[in-house]
Design a protein around this motif. Structure first.
Motif, PDB file in Angstrom:
ATOM      1  N   VAL A   1       1.215  -1.347  -0.326  1.00  0.00           N
ATOM      2  CA  VAL A   1       0.250  -0.355  -0.010  1.00  0.00           C
ATOM      3  C   VAL A   1       0.856   1.253  -0.085  1.00  0.00           C
ATOM      4  CG1 VAL A   1      -1.670   1.558   1.573  1.00  0.00           C
ATOM      5  CG2 VAL A   1      -1.978  -1.113   1.282  1.00  0.00           C
ATOM      6  N   ILE A   2       2.123   1.161   1.013  1.00  0.00           N
ATOM      7  CA  ILE A   2       3.000   2.732   0.648  1.00  0.00           C
ATOM      8  C   ILE A   2       3.399   2.559  -1.013  1.00  0.00           C
ATOM      9  CG2 ILE A   2       5.506   3.010   1.866  1.00  0.00           C
ATOM     10  CD1 ILE A   2       4.285   2.249   3.966  1.00  0.00           C
ATOM     11  N   TYR A   3       4.120   1.455  -1.085  1.00  0.00           N
ATOM     12  CA  TYR A   3       3.663   2.177  -2.433  1.00  0.00           C
ATOM     13  C   TYR A   3       3.096   2.354  -3.499  1.00  0.00           C
ATOM     14  CZ  TYR A   3       8.378  -1.280  -1.210  1.00  0.00           C
ATOM     15  OH  TYR A   3       9.454  -1.322  -0.816  1.00  0.00           O
ATOM     16  N   ILE A   4       2.302   2.243  -3.522  1.00  0.00           N
ATOM     17  CA  ILE A   4       1.267   2.229  -4.614  1.00  0.00           C
ATOM     18  C   ILE A   4       0.470   3.918  -4.265  1.00  0.00           C
ATOM     19  CG2 ILE A   4      -1.694   2.044  -4.154  1.00  0.00           C
ATOM     20  CD1 ILE A   4      -1.423  -0.807  -4.394  1.00  0.00           C
ATOM     21  N   LEU A   5       0.597   4.084  -2.855  1.00  0.00           N
ATOM     22  CA  LEU A   5       0.470   5.867  -2.397  1.00  0.00           C
ATOM     23  C   LEU A   5       1.401   6.811  -3.148  1.00  0.00           C
ATOM     24  CD1 LEU A   5      -0.954   5.282   1.505  1.00  0.00           C
ATOM     25  CD2 LEU A   5      -1.920   5.995  -0.779  1.00  0.00           C
ATOM     26  N   ILE A   6       2.641   5.903  -2.543  1.00  0.00           N
ATOM     27  CA  ILE A   6       3.814   6.952  -2.867  1.00  0.00           C
ATOM     28  C   ILE A   6       4.139   6.956  -4.427  1.00  0.00           C
ATOM     29  CG2 ILE A   6       6.711   7.011  -3.701  1.00  0.00           C
ATOM     30  CD1 ILE A   6       6.524   5.835  -0.338  1.00  0.00           C
ATOM     31  N   THR A   7       3.492   5.871  -5.486  1.00  0.00           N
ATOM     32  CA  THR A   7       3.516   6.375  -6.729  1.00  0.00           C
ATOM     33  C   THR A   7       2.454   7.679  -7.346  1.00  0.00           C
ATOM     34  OG1 THR A   7       3.758   3.894  -6.842  1.00  0.00           O
ATOM     35  CG2 THR A   7       3.143   4.838  -8.747  1.00  0.00           C
ATOM     36  N   VAL A   8       0.658   6.704  -6.321  1.00  0.00           N
ATOM     37  CA  VAL A   8      -0.081   8.056  -7.103  1.00  0.00           C
ATOM     38  C   VAL A   8      -0.053   9.239  -6.629  1.00  0.00           C
ATOM     39  CG1 VAL A   8      -2.235   8.313  -6.342  1.00  0.00           C
ATOM     40  CG2 VAL A   8      -1.734   5.920  -6.814  1.00  0.00           C
ATOM     41  N   SER A   9       1.296   9.579  -5.250  1.00  0.00           N
ATOM     42  CA  SER A   9       1.877  11.545  -4.818  1.00  0.00           C
ATOM     43  C   SER A   9       2.095  11.594  -6.085  1.00  0.00           C
ATOM     44  CB  SER A   9       2.138  10.919  -3.968  1.00  0.00           C
ATOM     45  OG  SER A   9       3.269  10.571  -3.373  1.00  0.00           O
ATOM     46  N   ILE A  10       3.089  11.445  -6.255  1.00  0.00           N
ATOM     47  CA  ILE A  10       4.403  10.998  -7.672  1.00  0.00           C
ATOM     48  C   ILE A  10       3.573  11.956  -8.512  1.00  0.00           C
ATOM     49  CG2 ILE A  10       6.332  10.789  -8.791  1.00  0.00           C
ATOM     50  CD1 ILE A  10       6.847   9.232  -6.386  1.00  0.00           C
ATOM     51  N   ILE A  11       3.031  10.803  -9.294  1.00  0.00           N
ATOM     52  CA  ILE A  11       1.959  11.578 -10.265  1.00  0.00           C
ATOM     53  C   ILE A  11       0.786  11.886 -10.364  1.00  0.00           C
ATOM     54  CG2 ILE A  11       0.154  10.258 -11.784  1.00  0.00           C
ATOM     55  CD1 ILE A  11       1.346   8.099 -11.270  1.00  0.00           C
ATOM     56  N   VAL A  12       0.164  12.588  -9.583  1.00  0.00           N
ATOM     57  CA  VAL A  12      -0.620  14.022  -8.925  1.00  0.00           C
ATOM     58  C   VAL A  12       0.361  15.098  -8.781  1.00  0.00           C
ATOM     59  CG1 VAL A  12      -2.170  15.026  -7.310  1.00  0.00           C
ATOM     60  CG2 VAL A  12      -2.489  12.617  -7.805  1.00  0.00           C
ATOM     61  N   ALA A  13       1.438  15.164  -8.297  1.00  0.00           N
ATOM     62  CA  ALA A  13       2.170  15.934  -8.013  1.00  0.00           C
ATOM     63  C   ALA A  13       3.258  16.541  -9.654  1.00  0.00           C
ATOM     64  CB  ALA A  13       3.807  15.633  -7.438  1.00  0.00           C
ATOM     65  N   ILE A  14       2.919  15.327 -10.532  1.00  0.00           N
ATOM     66  CA  ILE A  14       3.822  15.872 -11.441  1.00  0.00           C
ATOM     67  C   ILE A  14       2.457  16.487 -12.587  1.00  0.00           C
ATOM     68  CG2 ILE A  14       4.429  14.333 -14.174  1.00  0.00           C
ATOM     69  CD1 ILE A  14       6.430  12.846 -12.300  1.00  0.00           C
ATOM     70  N   VAL A  15       1.789  15.958 -12.790  1.00  0.00           N
ATOM     71  CA  VAL A  15       0.422  16.881 -13.209  1.00  0.00           C
ATOM     72  C   VAL A  15       0.579  18.048 -12.821  1.00  0.00           C
ATOM     73  CG1 VAL A  15      -2.561  16.832 -13.114  1.00  0.00           C
ATOM     74  CG2 VAL A  15      -1.205  14.208 -13.256  1.00  0.00           C
ATOM     75  N   PHE A  16       0.172  18.227 -11.624  1.00  0.00           N
ATOM     76  CA  PHE A  16       0.099  19.459 -10.872  1.00  0.00           C
ATOM     77  C   PHE A  16       1.551  20.595 -11.323  1.00  0.00           C
ATOM     78  CE2 PHE A  16      -2.540  18.089  -7.517  1.00  0.00           C
ATOM     79  CZ  PHE A  16      -4.092  19.407  -7.629  1.00  0.00           C
ATOM     80  N   PHE A  17       2.681  20.223 -11.129  1.00  0.00           N
ATOM     81  CA  PHE A  17       4.081  20.647 -11.648  1.00  0.00           C
ATOM     82  C   PHE A  17       3.575  20.915 -13.194  1.00  0.00           C
ATOM     83  CE2 PHE A  17       8.078  20.578 -13.398  1.00  0.00           C
ATOM     84  CZ  PHE A  17       8.585  22.203 -12.488  1.00  0.00           C
ATOM     85  N   THR A  18       3.217  20.110 -14.253  1.00  0.00           N
ATOM     86  CA  THR A  18       3.301  19.979 -15.884  1.00  0.00           C
ATOM     87  C   THR A  18       1.980  21.440 -15.660  1.00  0.00           C
ATOM     88  OG1 THR A  18       1.501  18.526 -15.362  1.00  0.00           O
ATOM     89  CG2 THR A  18       3.864  18.374 -16.138  1.00  0.00           C
ATOM     90  N   LEU A  19       0.631  21.398 -15.138  1.00  0.00           N
ATOM     91  CA  LEU A  19      -0.740  22.291 -14.867  1.00  0.00           C
ATOM     92  C   LEU A  19       0.227  23.891 -15.410  1.00  0.00           C
ATOM     93  CD1 LEU A  19      -3.388  20.186 -13.877  1.00  0.00           C
ATOM     94  CD2 LEU A  19      -2.733  21.044 -16.493  1.00  0.00           C
ATOM     95  N   PHE A  20       1.053  23.714 -13.483  1.00  0.00           N
ATOM     96  CA  PHE A  20       1.566  25.074 -13.292  1.00  0.00           C
ATOM     97  C   PHE A  20       2.023  25.247 -14.025  1.00  0.00           C
ATOM     98  CE2 PHE A  20       4.974  27.574 -11.360  1.00  0.00           C
ATOM     99  CZ  PHE A  20       4.325  28.212 -10.931  1.00  0.00           C
ATOM    100  N   ILE A  21       3.111  24.641 -15.539  1.00  0.00           N
ATOM    101  CA  ILE A  21       4.550  25.162 -15.843  1.00  0.00           C
ATOM    102  C   ILE A  21       3.716  26.038 -17.417  1.00  0.00           C
ATOM    103  CG2 ILE A  21       6.080  24.543 -18.020  1.00  0.00           C
ATOM    104  CD1 ILE A  21       6.849  24.849 -14.849  1.00  0.00           C
ATOM    105  N   ARG A  22       2.202  25.222 -17.386  1.00  0.00           N
ATOM    106  CA  ARG A  22       1.377  25.340 -19.044  1.00  0.00           C
ATOM    107  C   ARG A  22       0.764  26.445 -18.272  1.00  0.00           C
ATOM    108  NH1 ARG A  22      -2.954  20.816 -20.919  1.00  0.00           N
ATOM    109  NH2 ARG A  22      -1.184  20.294 -21.605  1.00  0.00           N
TER     110      ARG A  22
END
Length: 57
Positions: free
Chosen positions: A3-24
């Motif tokens: 579950v920790i691996y899943i949560l870390i993966t999901v949080s990294i994906i969410v962070a990347i999405v927010f970062f790309t939206l911010f850059i855009r």
């Protein structure tokens, strides 16, 4: 433990999405403000006067 691996993966994906939206948004000029700096000096005295009135009251 998986579950920790899943949560870390999901949080990294969410962070990347927010970062790309911010850059855009920055590249599209959403945060460009060319009006406020030109009129800031006109309104600064009013803020100082209000602060001194509040202190005297």
């Amino acid at each position: 433990m998986s579950v920790i691996y899943i949560l870390i993966t999901v949080s990294i994906i969410v962070a990347i999405v927010f970062f790309t939206l911010f850059i855009r948004a920055v590249k599209s000029g959403q945060y460009d403000d060319s009006y406020t700096p030109s009129v800031r000096m006109l309104f600064e005295d009013e803020l100082v006067k209000e602060k001194t009135k509040n202190k005297q009251s």
